[in-house]
Design a protein around this motif. Structure first.
Motif, PDB file in Angstrom:
ATOM      1  N   ILE A   1      44.307 121.913  82.099  1.00 51.75           N
ATOM      2  CA  ILE A   1      44.446 120.973  80.984  1.00 51.75           C
ATOM      3  C   ILE A   1      45.633 120.051  81.261  1.00 51.75           C
ATOM      4  CG2 ILE A   1      44.825 120.721  78.507  1.00 51.75           C
ATOM      5  CD1 ILE A   1      43.603 123.510  78.155  1.00 51.75           C
ATOM      6  N   ALA A   2      45.380 118.742  81.324  1.00 51.18           N
ATOM      7  CA  ALA A   2      46.434 117.769  81.618  1.00 51.18           C
ATOM      8  C   ALA A   2      47.293 117.535  80.385  1.00 51.18           C
ATOM      9  CB  ALA A   2      45.818 116.454  82.079  1.00 51.18           C
ATOM     10  N   LEU A   3      48.603 117.589  80.571  1.00 40.71           N
ATOM     11  CA  LEU A   3      49.542 117.342  79.479  1.00 40.71           C
ATOM     12  C   LEU A   3      50.140 115.943  79.533  1.00 40.71           C
ATOM     13  CD1 LEU A   3      51.404 120.764  79.279  1.00 40.71           C
ATOM     14  CD2 LEU A   3      49.340 120.013  78.085  1.00 40.71           C
ATOM     15  N   ARG A   4      49.984 115.258  80.667  1.00 40.63           N
ATOM     16  CA  ARG A   4      50.421 113.868  80.838  1.00 40.63           C
ATOM     17  C   ARG A   4      49.347 113.141  81.650  1.00 40.63           C
ATOM     18  NH1 ARG A   4      54.735 112.517  77.455  1.00 40.63           N
ATOM     19  NH2 ARG A   4      56.287 114.201  77.500  1.00 40.63           N
TER      20      ARG A   4
ATOM     21  N   THR B   1      55.039 115.786  70.635  1.00 33.97           N
ATOM     22  CA  THR B   1      54.745 114.368  70.808  1.00 33.97           C
ATOM     23  C   THR B   1      56.049 113.602  71.007  1.00 33.97           C
ATOM     24  OG1 THR B   1      52.863 114.616  69.319  1.00 33.97           O
ATOM     25  CG2 THR B   1      53.613 112.386  69.751  1.00 33.97           C
ATOM     26  N   ASP B   2      56.065 112.623  71.912  1.00 33.88           N
ATOM     27  CA  ASP B   2      57.273 111.847  72.138  1.00 33.88           C
ATOM     28  C   ASP B   2      56.934 110.367  72.258  1.00 33.88           C
ATOM     29  OD1 ASP B   2      56.295 111.484  74.759  1.00 33.88           O
ATOM     30  OD2 ASP B   2      57.383 113.226  75.492  1.00 33.88           O
ATOM     31  N   GLU B   3      57.950 109.563  72.515  1.00 36.51           N
ATOM     32  CA  GLU B   3      57.762 108.111  72.556  1.00 36.51           C
ATOM     33  C   GLU B   3      56.819 107.679  73.669  1.00 36.51           C
ATOM     34  OE1 GLU B   3      58.621 105.549  70.504  1.00 36.51           O
ATOM     35  OE2 GLU B   3      59.024 107.240  69.195  1.00 36.51           O
ATOM     36  N   ARG B   4      56.763 108.425  74.761  1.00 39.41           N
ATOM     37  CA  ARG B   4      55.852 108.073  75.848  1.00 39.41           C
ATOM     38  C   ARG B   4      54.405 108.064  75.369  1.00 39.41           C
ATOM     39  NH1 ARG B   4      57.204 111.850  80.891  1.00 39.41           N
ATOM     40  NH2 ARG B   4      55.189 110.994  81.557  1.00 39.41           N
ATOM     41  N   ASP B   5      54.103 108.960  74.422  1.00 36.77           N
ATOM     42  CA  ASP B   5      52.729 109.054  73.938  1.00 36.77           C
ATOM     43  C   ASP B   5      52.307 107.811  73.158  1.00 36.77           C
ATOM     44  OD1 ASP B   5      52.012 111.716  74.902  1.00 36.77           O
ATOM     45  OD2 ASP B   5      53.535 112.429  73.499  1.00 36.77           O
ATOM     46  N   ARG B   6      53.263 107.102  72.589  1.00 34.74           N
ATOM     47  CA  ARG B   6      52.925 105.873  71.856  1.00 34.74           C
ATOM     48  C   ARG B   6      52.231 104.875  72.765  1.00 34.74           C
ATOM     49  NH1 ARG B   6      54.609 104.389  66.189  1.00 34.74           N
ATOM     50  NH2 ARG B   6      55.509 106.342  65.439  1.00 34.74           N
ATOM     51  N   GLU B   7      52.603 104.880  74.044  1.00 36.52           N
ATOM     52  CA  GLU B   7      51.962 103.998  75.024  1.00 36.52           C
ATOM     53  C   GLU B   7      50.843 104.715  75.772  1.00 36.52           C
ATOM     54  OE1 GLU B   7      53.051 101.502  79.111  1.00 36.52           O
ATOM     55  OE2 GLU B   7      54.649 102.281  77.820  1.00 36.52           O
ATOM     56  N   ASP B   8      51.103 105.954  76.176  1.00 33.46           N
ATOM     57  CA  ASP B   8      50.134 106.678  76.994  1.00 33.46           C
ATOM     58  C   ASP B   8      48.804 106.906  76.273  1.00 33.46           C
ATOM     59  OD1 ASP B   8      51.915 106.835  79.073  1.00 33.46           O
ATOM     60  OD2 ASP B   8      52.511 108.919  78.691  1.00 33.46           O
ATOM     61  N   TYR B   9      48.873 107.143  74.959  1.00 31.01           N
ATOM     62  CA  TYR B   9      47.666 107.495  74.197  1.00 31.01           C
ATOM     63  C   TYR B   9      47.061 106.245  73.543  1.00 31.01           C
ATOM     64  CZ  TYR B   9      44.652 110.817  71.718  1.00 31.01           C
ATOM     65  OH  TYR B   9      43.578 111.543  71.256  1.00 31.01           O
ATOM     66  N   GLN B  10      47.085 105.138  74.294  1.00 26.27           N
ATOM     67  CA  GLN B  10      46.542 103.865  73.805  1.00 26.27           C
ATOM     68  C   GLN B  10      45.943 103.140  75.010  1.00 26.27           C
ATOM     69  OE1 GLN B  10      45.800 102.892  70.559  1.00 26.27           O
ATOM     70  NE2 GLN B  10      47.942 102.684  69.979  1.00 26.27           N
ATOM     71  N   THR B  11      44.723 102.648  74.876  1.00 26.60           N
ATOM     72  CA  THR B  11      44.103 101.952  75.999  1.00 26.60           C
ATOM     73  C   THR B  11      44.588 100.507  76.064  1.00 26.60           C
ATOM     74  OG1 THR B  11      42.176 100.972  74.897  1.00 26.60           O
ATOM     75  CG2 THR B  11      42.039 103.320  75.493  1.00 26.60           C
ATOM     76  N   MET B  12      44.384  99.865  77.203  1.00 30.15           N
ATOM     77  CA  MET B  12      44.768  98.475  77.359  1.00 30.15           C
ATOM     78  C   MET B  12      43.899  97.539  76.520  1.00 30.15           C
ATOM     79  SD  MET B  12      43.213  97.353  81.101  1.00 30.15           S
ATOM     80  CE  MET B  12      43.345  95.598  80.711  1.00 30.15           C
ATOM     81  N   PHE B  13      42.795  98.054  75.980  1.00 32.76           N
ATOM     82  CA  PHE B  13      41.876  97.236  75.186  1.00 32.76           C
ATOM     83  C   PHE B  13      42.133  97.362  73.684  1.00 32.76           C
ATOM     84  CE2 PHE B  13      39.864  99.012  78.968  1.00 32.76           C
ATOM     85  CZ  PHE B  13      39.586  97.856  79.674  1.00 32.76           C
TER      86      PHE B  13
END
Length: 342
Positions: free
Chosen positions: A15-18, A156-168
């Motif tokens: 299971i990928a965490l990042r 959850t951290d600040e990285r997830d605000r960007e990581d969990y969002q697609t470019m679209f």
């Protein structure tokens, strides 16, 4: 069908965490109806598709829909699931026995919501007080709603605000990301354009119900969650033209696929769509709209495992997942990808 038919053993370390960095560095397993599986990478996509094909992306944007708060002295948590109107959201509530109809929940930052109704599935209808848009309130008090198989292992951290969002991401309303599109970068899109592969977008606001386990023993007894989606008339016309010209419609993610299939008639024509869909795709379903699917690896006994089994065949997908586990692919939302070409 028996739900146990879609079960498999997944080692927890798979299971990928990042997510992969850069996003398009993820691996991709190519699965066809027969023949050997191909271990490729997402960056190989321009070589795996043909000029005239089109990829269909979901442009929904994940909102910070996870709230932590109190009702009096009791701690509660809320995960928004589906927008009802400008100030009302359906929400799954943790420690729901402490919340009654008429209670006010306080989520910090001056954000409060009234529990207006308890629904049949145990969720609540929450009315957010005040005059600021609910999206503004959530940016202040909420956090990204990571799937439980990630959130249970790390915060959850600040990285997830960007990581969990697609470019679209453009249309606010999802509480889960259309994760197949997390692998795309502007550089990969440019290469696809050079290869003559087209791109279209639709909107399906993914709900928290996507993470709910199938509790029924038989698929006939499972009640599928509803989600709101839209396909513009111009988009439907262009997709129909692609197929008429011999191109393939490749859905990027099960969310795109489900909405395309919901909007397609028995004649195979994709029509404009605006409304809820609760389509539940299981083996035996006759696909009308799509010619392929790019998707991540899904949970055992999940509705999404049933969907990919309907597209490729149950035994074929179980064999593909066994191969992916043996080859140490990374699973679930932040994991690697697969390209399914029936």
């Amino acid at each position: 069908m028996k739900v146990d038919l879609f079960d498999f053993e997944l080692p927890p370390e798979r299971i990928a965490l990042r997510p992969a960095r850069p996003r398009d560095a993820a691996r991709m397993l190519v699965v066809r109806k027969d023949g050997p599986f191909e271990n490729r990478g997402v960056r190989d996509l321009p070589q795996l598709l043909r000029a005239g094909d089109v990829l269909v992306f979901n442009d929904t944007r994940v909102i910070p829909a996870q709230l932590e708060g109190r009702r009096g002295e009791a701690k509660i948590g809320a995960t928004l699931h589906k927008r009802i109107d400008l100030r009302r959201w359906q929400a799954f509530v943790r420690n729901a026995k402490r919340l009654r109809v008429g209670d006010v929940a306080e989520f910090g930052g001056g954000v409060t919501a009234v529990a207006e109704e308890r629904l049949l599935d145990g969720s609540f209808l929450l009315f957010f007080e005040g005059e600021e848009p609910v999206e503004v309130l959530l940016e202040r008090a909420g956090r990204m709603p990571l799937p439980p198989y990630i959130a249970g292992k790390r915060g959850t951290d600040e990285r997830d605000r960007e990581d969990y969002q697609t470019m679209f991401a453009a249309e606010d309303g999802a509480v889960a990301a259309p994760t197949a599109a997390l692998h795309f970068t502007p550089e990969l899109i440019a290469l696809l354009e050079e290869a003559g592969v087209g791109r279209e977008t639709l909107t399906l606001h993914v709900g928290a119900g996507t993470f709910l386990p199938v509790k029924a023993e038989d698929t006939d007894d499972h009640a599928m969650h509803a989600e709101w989606g839209r396909i513009e008339p111009e988009t439907a016309d262009r997709l129909n033209a692609v197929r008429a010209a011999g191109g393939r419609v490749i859905a990027v993610g099960t969310t795109s696929l489900r909405l395309l299939e919901s909007a397609t008639g028995e004649d195979g024509a994709i029509r404009p769509f605006a409304g809820d869909t609760a389509i539940f795709i299981t083996p035996g379903y006759q696909f009308r709209a799509v010619d392929g699917l790019m998707t991540n690896f899904h949970l055992p006994k999940s509705t999404l495992m049933m969907l990919v089994s309907a597209l490729m065949g149950r035994e074929r997908m179980l064999a593909a997942y066994e191969h992916a586990i043996a080859e140490e692919y990374r699973f679930y939302s932040y994991g690697d990808s697969s390209l399914l070409l029936p």
